[in-house]
Each structure stands twice: as structure tokens, then as C-alpha cells.
Scaffold this active site. Structure first.
Site, short mmCIF file in Angstrom:
data_model
loop_
_atom_site.label_atom_id
_atom_site.label_comp_id
_atom_site.label_asym_id
_atom_site.label_seq_id
_atom_site.Cartn_x
_atom_site.Cartn_y
_atom_site.Cartn_z
N ILE A 1 -4.74 -0.28 3.40
CA ILE A 1 -5.19 1.02 3.89
C ILE A 1 -6.50 1.43 3.23
O ILE A 1 -7.41 1.95 3.89
CB ILE A 1 -4.08 2.09 3.62
CG1 ILE A 1 -2.85 1.80 4.48
CG2 ILE A 1 -4.62 3.49 3.88
CD1 ILE A 1 -1.63 2.67 4.14
N VAL B 1 -6.45 1.98 -12.38
CA VAL B 1 -6.41 3.46 -12.40
C VAL B 1 -5.51 4.02 -13.50
O VAL B 1 -5.54 5.22 -13.76
CB VAL B 1 -6.00 4.05 -11.03
CG1 VAL B 1 -7.01 3.68 -9.96
CG2 VAL B 1 -4.59 3.66 -10.65
N TYR C 1 9.11 5.92 -6.78
CA TYR C 1 7.96 6.00 -5.85
C TYR C 1 7.91 7.38 -5.19
O TYR C 1 6.85 8.01 -5.11
CB TYR C 1 8.13 4.89 -4.82
CG TYR C 1 7.05 4.79 -3.76
CD1 TYR C 1 5.80 4.24 -4.06
CD2 TYR C 1 7.29 5.20 -2.45
CE1 TYR C 1 4.82 4.11 -3.08
CE2 TYR C 1 6.32 5.08 -1.47
CZ TYR C 1 5.09 4.53 -1.79
OH TYR C 1 4.12 4.41 -0.81
P1 NDP Z 1 -1.35 -2.54 -0.73
O1 NDP Z 1 -0.26 -3.01 -1.62
O2 NDP Z 1 -1.81 -3.38 0.42
O3 NDP Z 1 -2.65 -2.12 -1.60
C1 NDP Z 1 -2.48 -1.36 -2.76
C2 NDP Z 1 -3.85 -0.96 -3.26
O4 NDP Z 1 -3.66 -0.24 -4.50
C3 NDP Z 1 -4.72 -2.17 -3.60
O5 NDP Z 1 -6.05 -1.87 -3.36
C4 NDP Z 1 -4.46 -2.34 -5.10
O6 NDP Z 1 -5.49 -3.00 -5.78
C5 NDP Z 1 -4.41 -0.89 -5.52
N1 NDP Z 1 -3.77 -0.72 -6.81
C6 NDP Z 1 -2.47 -0.87 -7.12
N2 NDP Z 1 -2.28 -0.64 -8.44
C7 NDP Z 1 -3.50 -0.34 -8.95
C8 NDP Z 1 -3.96 0.01 -10.25
N3 NDP Z 1 -3.14 0.10 -11.31
N4 NDP Z 1 -5.29 0.26 -10.42
C9 NDP Z 1 -6.13 0.17 -9.37
N5 NDP Z 1 -5.76 -0.15 -8.13
C10 NDP Z 1 -4.45 -0.41 -7.92
O7 NDP Z 1 -0.86 -1.13 -0.22
P2 NDP Z 1 -1.13 -0.32 1.13
O8 NDP Z 1 -2.51 -0.55 1.61
O9 NDP Z 1 0.02 -0.53 2.01
O10 NDP Z 1 -0.97 1.16 0.56
C11 NDP Z 1 -2.07 1.97 0.18
C12 NDP Z 1 -1.53 3.32 -0.22
O11 NDP Z 1 -0.79 3.87 0.87
C13 NDP Z 1 -0.58 3.25 -1.41
O12 NDP Z 1 -0.78 4.39 -2.22
C14 NDP Z 1 0.79 3.31 -0.76
O13 NDP Z 1 1.76 3.85 -1.61
C15 NDP Z 1 0.51 4.21 0.43
N6 NDP Z 1 1.46 4.06 1.52
C16 NDP Z 1 1.63 2.84 2.14
C17 NDP Z 1 2.54 2.73 3.17
C18 NDP Z 1 2.79 1.44 3.88
O14 NDP Z 1 3.74 1.37 4.68
N7 NDP Z 1 2.00 0.40 3.69
C19 NDP Z 1 3.34 3.87 3.61
C20 NDP Z 1 3.07 5.10 2.91
C21 NDP Z 1 2.16 5.17 1.91
P3 NDP Z 1 -5.35 -4.58 -6.15
O15 NDP Z 1 -5.44 -5.34 -4.85
O16 NDP Z 1 -6.52 -4.85 -7.03
O17 NDP Z 1 -4.02 -4.73 -6.80
#
Ligand code: NDP
Length: 234
Positions: free
Chosen positions: A14, A49, A140
Site C-alpha cells: 500500500i 520507524v 494489532y
Molecule cells: P506490507 O507487509 O506489504 O508492507 C508493510 C510496510 O511497512 C513495508 O513497507 C515495510 O517495510 C514497512 N514496515 C514494517 N515494519 C517497519 C519498521 N519497523 N520500520 C519501517 N518500516 C516498516 O503491508 P501492506 O502494504 O499490506 O500494509 C500497509 C499498511 O496498511 C500497514 O500499516 C497495514 O497494517 C495496513 N493495512 C493493511 C491491510 C491489508 O489487508 N493488507 C488491511 C488494513 C490495514 P519493509 O519492506 O522494509 O519491511
């Protein structure tokens, strides 16, 4: 008017769709990545983060290269699903540290600049789970519900400075996070969605685009569900 935007957690899923959406409308966009390489054609800054100093340093680099951050999208998020009875303290706090405390780390370095400029847009990525709850996701859901309280309180604090603070609450979205679920669990969840499909990342990005644009200047403290009707009524 082109703005400087930072998407924290913008290297895939996203967050990457949001970054590309903002870049397509002409913004100067930076994305943070914790792992791997930054995406092509976007300015990347490396940070985790959960590390306040690293986030500060990343914001400073963005300011030096692209100008003060005017649009902040906090998208980074993790899950650590388990029933609470089987959950360790670390399982509980890890999503809070990334999803909620990470947002605080991201907002703090850019907020004063927005206040001085008398213009800013902040969007926090929550989830419908914050509103409805979900089995195995007490940690979560608590982190994502915390973002709503944070956004609304901050919206009150900075409304007089021309800064809006809003929340996007996606439903199931077609990314690595959902791909990690077993097929049966995914099918079962989809049967509960009125629209019977997942969102695309681009559909979530469009909502962020609206909330961070000039047209949404009078929209603050809101939670915009983009969930195919799943969280209706919440
Ligand atoms: P992904 O798992 O595909 O991506 C997660 C993102 O968060 C990546 O860019 C990852 O970076 C980053 N991230 C995780 N931990 C850290 C950290 N400690 N520091 C910096 N960056 C971090 O998730 P989605 O794209 O599916 O989700 C994006 C957001 O949307 C999230 O907050 C999720 O909770 C929320 N969401 C998603 C849903 C879904 O169905 N997919 C539904 C509802 C909400 P890296 O690649 O470097 O680890």
C-alpha cells in the site's frame, strides 16, 4: 501545487502505491525503506520507524533533498497474530512499537515545520480491525485503534495551524500482508466482505490522495474506511 511528501513504510504494498499516486500528481515524494532497496524513481531514505533517531535523520535528509515535509503518510505496519492466551509480552508490544509508537516518531520531526508553514497533511494508516476487532489480533487492533485516538487528538492540537490529521482504515487489501494468510483463512474472510473481493493498493492510495490534497482542507480528525463495506456502521 506540488508538495513535498514522505511515506514512511513506502517501499512496497500500500505504501508504494501511495507514493506512486502522490508522485503522479506532481508531488516530490520520498519513501522510507527498512529492508531492501528503495523503489525505482523515488527518493529513498533508510529507517526503522521504531528507532526515533533514525526517523529524525531520515526526515532531515528529505528536508535537505526535497524541502520540508508538507505531507506525511505513516503507513508502516506489522502483524504478530496469536490468541491473547498464547501471546508473549513481545508479541503484544512489537506491533504497538511499529504501528503506533512509530507514528509518533514520524510525526514529531515534521510537525513544527508544518506549523510554521501553516499548512500540512498527515494521514495515518489504520485498519477496519481497529473498529471491529479480530480474533488473534488484540495487539494489532490495539495499535491501529491507538492511531485513531492519536489522529483525533493531534487534529485538535493543530487545526488552527492549517494542518489536517486523518486516518485511512483499509479492509483486506491485496498485498504481501494478506498473501501470508493460509488460503482457507483468506477465503473465509472474503466471504464476510459485502463486495466479495479485496481492495487493490491503488484504491487505498486514492483515498490517501484525496485526504492529502488541496481539496480536503476542511476534512480533519476523520476515519475514512476503504473496506468494501466490511466495517459499515462503525
Ligand atoms: P506490507 O507487509 O506489504 O508492507 C508493510 C510496510 O511497512 C513495508 O513497507 C515495510 O517495510 C514497512 N514496515 C514494517 N515494519 C517497519 C519498521 N519497523 N520500520 C519501517 N518500516 C516498516 O503491508 P501492506 O502494504 O499490506 O500494509 C500497509 C499498511 O496498511 C500497514 O500499516 C497495514 O497494517 C495496513 N493495512 C493493511 C491491510 C491489508 O489487508 N493488507 C488491511 C488494513 C490495514 P519493509 O519492506 O522494509 O519491511
Amino acid at each position: 501545487m506540488p508538495r513535498t511528501a514522505l511515506v514512511l513504510g513506502g517501499n512496497r504494498g500500500i505504501g508504494l502505491a501511495v507514493a506512486r499516486h502522490l508522485a503522479a500528481r506532481g508531488d516530490r515524494v520520498a519513501v522510507s525503506h527498512r529492508t531492501g532497496e528503495p523503489p525505482e524513481q523515488l527518493f529513498g531514505v533508510h529507517c526503522d520507524v521504531t528507532d526515533a533517531d533514525a526517523v529524525n535523520a531520515a526526515c532531515t535528509r528529505v528536508k535537505e533533498e526535497l524541502g520540508p515535509v508538507e505531507v506525511l503518510v505513516f503507513n508502516a505496519g506489522i502483524t504478530r497474530d496469536r490468541p491473547l492466551a498464547a501471546m508473549s509480552a513481545d508479541d503484544f508490544t512489537a506491533p504497538l512499537q511499529t504501528n503506533l509508537v512509530g507514528a509518533f516518531h514520524g510525526i514529531r520531526p515534521v510537525l513544527r515545520g508544518m506549523m510554521r508553514a501553516k499548512w500540512g497533511r498527515i494521514v495515518l494508516m489504520s485498519s477496519t480491525v481497529a473498529l471491529s476487532g479480530a480474533v488473534g489480533q488484540t495487539n494489532y487492533a490495539a495499535s491501529k485503534a491507538g492511531l485513531i485516538g492519536l489522529a483525533r487528538s493531534l487534529a485538535l492540537e493543530v487545526a488552527g495551524h492549517g494542518i489536517t490529521v486523518n486516518v485511512v482504515a483499509p479492509g483486506y487489501t491485496d498485498t504481501d500482508m494478506v498473501a501470508a494468510m493460509p488460503d482457507a483463512q483468506r477465503e473465509n474472510l472474503l466471504s464476510t466482505v459485502p463486495m466479495r473481493r479485496m481492495a487493490t493498493s491503488d484504491e487505498i492510495a486514492s483515498a490517501v490522495g484525496y485526504l492529502t490534497g488541496e481539496d480536503a482542507g476542511y476534512v480533519t480528525g476523520t476515519v475514512l474506511r476503504v473496506d468494501g463495506g466490511l466495517g459499515m456502521g462503525h
